[in-house]
Structures are given as C-alpha cells and as structure tokens.
Scaffold this motif. Structure first.
Motif, mmCIF file in Angstrom:
data_model
loop_
_atom_site.group_PDB
_atom_site.id
_atom_site.type_symbol
_atom_site.label_atom_id
_atom_site.label_comp_id
_atom_site.label_asym_id
_atom_site.label_seq_id
_atom_site.Cartn_x
_atom_site.Cartn_y
_atom_site.Cartn_z
ATOM 1 N N UNK B 76 0.835 -1.221 0.000
ATOM 2 C CA UNK B 76 0.000 0.000 0.000
ATOM 3 C C UNK B 76 0.863 1.263 0.000
ATOM 4 N N UNK B 77 1.933 1.239 0.797
ATOM 5 C CA UNK B 77 2.793 2.415 0.862
ATOM 6 C C UNK B 77 3.386 2.732 -0.515
ATOM 7 N N UNK B 78 3.921 1.703 -1.166
ATOM 8 C CA UNK B 78 4.580 1.938 -2.461
ATOM 9 C C UNK B 78 3.576 2.338 -3.540
ATOM 10 N N UNK B 111 10.957 4.561 2.700
ATOM 11 C CA UNK B 111 9.718 4.914 3.410
ATOM 12 C C UNK B 111 8.845 3.671 3.582
ATOM 13 N N UNK B 112 8.929 2.757 2.618
ATOM 14 C CA UNK B 112 8.199 1.490 2.744
ATOM 15 C C UNK B 112 8.701 0.755 3.986
ATOM 16 N N UNK B 149 9.518 -6.465 2.847
ATOM 17 C CA UNK B 149 9.119 -5.066 2.566
ATOM 18 C C UNK B 149 9.658 -4.646 1.218
ATOM 19 N N UNK B 150 10.900 -5.014 0.951
ATOM 20 C CA UNK B 150 11.533 -4.659 -0.328
ATOM 21 C C UNK B 150 10.797 -5.288 -1.495
ATOM 22 N N UNK B 151 10.473 -6.565 -1.371
ATOM 23 C CA UNK B 151 9.789 -7.272 -2.468
ATOM 24 C C UNK B 151 8.439 -6.616 -2.764
ATOM 25 N N UNK B 152 7.658 -6.394 -1.704
ATOM 26 C CA UNK B 152 6.317 -5.840 -1.949
ATOM 27 C C UNK B 152 6.350 -4.334 -2.199
ATOM 28 N N UNK B 153 7.406 -3.696 -1.743
ATOM 29 C CA UNK B 153 7.596 -2.287 -2.091
ATOM 30 C C UNK B 153 7.857 -2.157 -3.594
#
Lengths: 250, 255
Positions: B76-78, B111-112, B149-153
C-alpha cells in the motif's frame, strides 16, 4: 560560445501516433531572453517537457549548456529551472514545503535552502501565506509558489511556460521586473506566452512554432518591422488572411 | 556517479510527511486489525486448538498475522506513494531534478521499510500485552521484515506505475496477495492441508516468507529457512532490476 539550449531535429511522437514535435531545431544563446511562441497544441510545452525530462525524446538531440539532456540528464537538470503551465504540486503541502522539497531534490544543503526559501518568499510576497496548503491559495499566489519553486536552485536557464496566465496585473508587472533583473544578472530565460505585449517588452529573440516545427525565428526587431509582431505571428502560424489583416490593424 | 544524498533524504522526508498526514490509515488500521486477530485467536479460538509444534496457537499464528500486515503495509505504501505522485502530477518535480532512478527507487523503498517496521513494532507491542511475543533471533526477524518489505515495495512501485485509476491499485491485492497469504500458512501448517493441496503451499512464495519469520520468532519451520531466504533475495533482485528498467524507460512516469 556554447548555447544555453541547442535543440536539433527534435521529434516527439506520443503513444497512439500523435506527432507533437516534428523535427524542431532551435538555439537559445546564453544570456538571451527568448520568446517561444505558437498557438495551443503547436508543440511548445512538449518541447519544454523534452528539455526538462518530463517527456521522453523520440529522436533528435537536446543540449543544455553543451550537456546532452538525455545522456547527462543529471548534470543538465541542475542548470534548468522550470515553471510549468499546469500546477504540478502536492496540493496539500504548504509553499514552504513545496519550495523546500525542490531545493532538497537539487541537493541544496539545509541552511542554504532555508536562507533561499526566505528570500523567495519575500520576493514573491508569500510570507503571510507560507503555512497555508497550496489548494487554499488563489490562482495568482499559486503561480508565485510555482515560480519560487523554479528558482530555488538559481538555474542558469529558466524556462517559463505561460507564467503570467491567470495572474493579476500587479504581479504581472512585478514579475516582468524581476525577470528583467534576473536576465540582466545573467540568467538565460525561455518564455512561452500568448501575451505578445509581454514578448515585446521582455524578449530579444523570438521563435514561432506551428505544428511541431519552427516556422520563424530571429531577433525581436525583425518581427517588429512591417505590420508588427501580432501580424508576423498570425502570418507565420498560418492564420486566415482576415485575421492577419486584423492583427496588422487593417 | 555521486549520490545526491540530500535529494535522497528529501524523497524520504517528503513521503514521511505525507504518511503522517494519514496516521489512522497508515498505522492505526493495521494495529487494530492485528489486535482483533490476536484477541480472537488468543482468547476465543486458540484455547480450543491443541498446540502446534509445542507452541500455543496464538504464538504460532502471530508471525503469520505480522507477515500479512507487513506485506499489506509495504504494498500500500509503495502503490499510494507512486500513484499519488502521478495522479497529482508532482512526480514531475522529481523528474526535472538531478535525481537518479536508483535514488528515486531507494527513497521510495526506505519509506516502505519505515512504515512496515512501525507496523511490526506496533503489532509486537500489542502481542506483548497479550503475553504472546517470542523472538528467537532478532537478526533473522529484521532480515525477513526488510526483504519482504523490499519485495512488496518494488511490486507496489510497478503497480503504481502501471495503474490508470484507483481501482487498478487494488487488483493485485485482492486477487493475488490476500489469497496467497491466506493459503501460505498464516493460520495452519502445510501438513494440515489435504495432500492434494500441499503442492500449492510449496509453490507459494508467501509460505516461505511466513515460514521464515515464524522461524525467527518461535523457531518453528516447515521448510528450510535458507531456501526461503535464497528465493526471497532472488525475487528482490529480479524485481529491483525490473523496476529500475521501468524507471529508465520512463514507464508510467514520463510522457
């Protein structure tokens, strides 16, 4: 001398096949105040977008002070400031944030940025509006914020895409004075506008673009001889003869 | 090529300021949702389920709940960060600036990670109040939080660049992320699944993410953690190259 902006055979074709710029070539000398004129949809904004990186270049070259704006885009961007036609900002942010973030993007250290922001807020009479969200500002104030944002990093080439559209008379005169000062101090300015009086007052060189091509280019004086700038403009852009005659006051 | 550190930090602090404009959506919502999960599984359903691998059901299910929230927060953040910039056109501010693609992507991912770590810490605090937190390896835990986080970002950035409207932003979440996370072992072990469905778990990346974070928290694993770590790093690298390529061609960014 290396020109401030050198565009050669620029072509921009949008997805879907629309040709917005079609082999456009022009040169803006360092220190010039350059009027870039043309009717709506002629390709002015697209050309500016290709210079500043908002649009990709289909073919041709764009050089800013000798730097390729595509290959050496980071170095080229540092030299250019853009005040776009449309308000491309976070409308929930305040003028201070908008100008500060842009300064940050350009790598200006915090203390210098702060000093520069104060200077620009003062210059554009934005001090009392500094903490208001952008969306709550009037059209004229919004335009001032956009101009302040474009100037935060003291660009060598300032591109103004219809900067006085929707601006009140007072700001327009103030802006003219400020742009004149900046130009005298060495900033090269490329201005697009539909107000020909603005061009006559500020510019030294004029280029007219129509259907993605430069159709006339030269010193302002050349346009002022004969029937004047309006008639020259209408003639170059292929306007109907009755409109050209009206433009020449006949 | 030198790094524009001030520019990079500006991308981060700018997005953080946007994030703090919507604290309920960004932080409170996942904490409330986790609180409800913890309450139901810890005190309503949990006592009726026998322990799994020697762990109370709440302890077993907590890493899965945590991972689901991390995935959602990252995505959602990204997506919102990229899509909002495009929608309001202020993405042009970064396009006209001397920022490299790597700086733009790194700033977004930073930020993610901030948002996912905040989400994770909040959930751990809530779980601690219910006496359900176990953390066997903090390093491993951090590894899984950051890599996922990196993958989904990155996936969120790609969707944010692709989406033409707000509806399209939710497509991947509804049809891919939520179903796969539910069948990836949040609430059950693979052995609880019917034999004909187990292959689905082994082919599901979420299974490895949940397996990994569960191992870091309670030491329970159903697949070798190193296998999951290798697959996750490979996914991250692949997505990073893909997203960098999208930026370099200006996909969804430049006219």
């Amino acid at each position: 001398m290396t020109p401030a902006l050198n565009i050669q055979n620029l072509r921009k074709v949008y997805r879907g096949g629309t040709v917005a710029v079609d082999g456009l070539s022009m040169r803006v000398e360092e220190g010039d105040f350059f009027g870039f004129l043309g009717p709506n949809g002629a390709g002015k904004s697209t050309t500016i977008h290709c210079v500043t990186g908002i649009a990709t270049v289909t073919s041709g070259t764009v050089e800013v002070f000798g730097l390729d704006a595509v290959k050496n885009y980071r170095e080229a961007r540092r030299l250019v400031g853009l005040s776009p036609q449309e308000f491309n900002v976070d409308v929930f942010a305040t003028p201070v944030q908008i100008v500060d973030w842009m300064g940050g993007y350009f790598g200006i250290p915090a203390a210098e940025r702060k000093r520069r922001i104060e200077e620009l807020l003062e210059r554009f009479d934005l001090v009392e509006h500094r903490k208001k969200p952008f969306r709550e500002l009037s059209g004229g104030l919004k335009r001032r914020v956009i101009l302040a944002r474009a100037l935060i990093h003291k660009p060598k080439l300032l591109i103004l895409d219809e900067p006085t559209a929707g601006v009140d008379v007072e700001l327009r005169i103030d802006l003219w004075r400020y742009l004149g000062e900046m130009n005298r101090d060495g900033t090269t300015i490329l201005l697009t506008t539909h107000y020909l009086e603005e061009v006559e007052r500020l510019c030294r060189t004029v280029a007219i673009v129509s259907r993605g091509k430069i159709v006339r280019n030269g010193p302002l004086d050349e346009f002022l001889t004969g029937d004047g700038l309006e008639a020259a403009y209408l003639g170059a852009t292929g306007a109907r003869p009755d409109r050209i005659a009206a433009g020449a006051g006949k | 090529m030198t790094v524009n550190w001030i520019g990079l930090w500006t991308i981060i602090r700018r997005e953080l300021s946007r994030l703090f404009r919507v604290p309920i959506q960004a932080f409170i919502a996942p904490w409330v949702s986790a609180l409800l999960f913890i309450f139901i599984f810890g005190f309503v359903v949990g006592p009726r389920i026998s322990s799994i691998g020697g762990h109370r059901y709440l302890e077993f299910v907590l890493p899965g709940i945590l991972m689901m929230n991390i995935v959602n927060a990252a995505f959602l953040q990204a997506t919102s960060q990229i899509y909002f910039q495009r929608f309001m056109r202020y993405v042009e501010e970064s396009l006209v600036a001397p920022l490299s693609y790597a700086e733009m992507i790194t700033g977004t991912l930073a930020t993610v990670v901030f948002r996912t770590i905040s989400t994770a810490v909040g959930i751990l605090v809530i779980a601690a109040i219910f006496g359900a937190v176990e953390l066997q390896s903090f390093g491993e835990f951090l590894f899984w939080v950051i890599v996922v986080s990196g993958i989904f970002g990155l996936l969120g950035i790609a969707v944010g660049l692709w989406a033409k409207n707000f509806e399209q932003l939710t497509v991947l979440n509804i049809f891919f992320i939520t179903p796969l996370s539910f069948v990836g072992g949040v609430f059950n072990t693979v052995s609880m699944l019917p034999p004909w469905l187990r292959w689905l778990a082994w082919g599901n990346p979420f299974f490895y993410f949940i397996n990994g974070i569960r191992h870091s928290m309670i030491g329970f694993e159903e697949a070798p953690e190193m296998l999951g770590a290798g697959l996750s790093l490979a996914m991250f690298a692949l997505l990073a190259v893909g997203v960098w390529r999208l930026f370099s061609v200006g996909y969804g960014l430049r006219e």
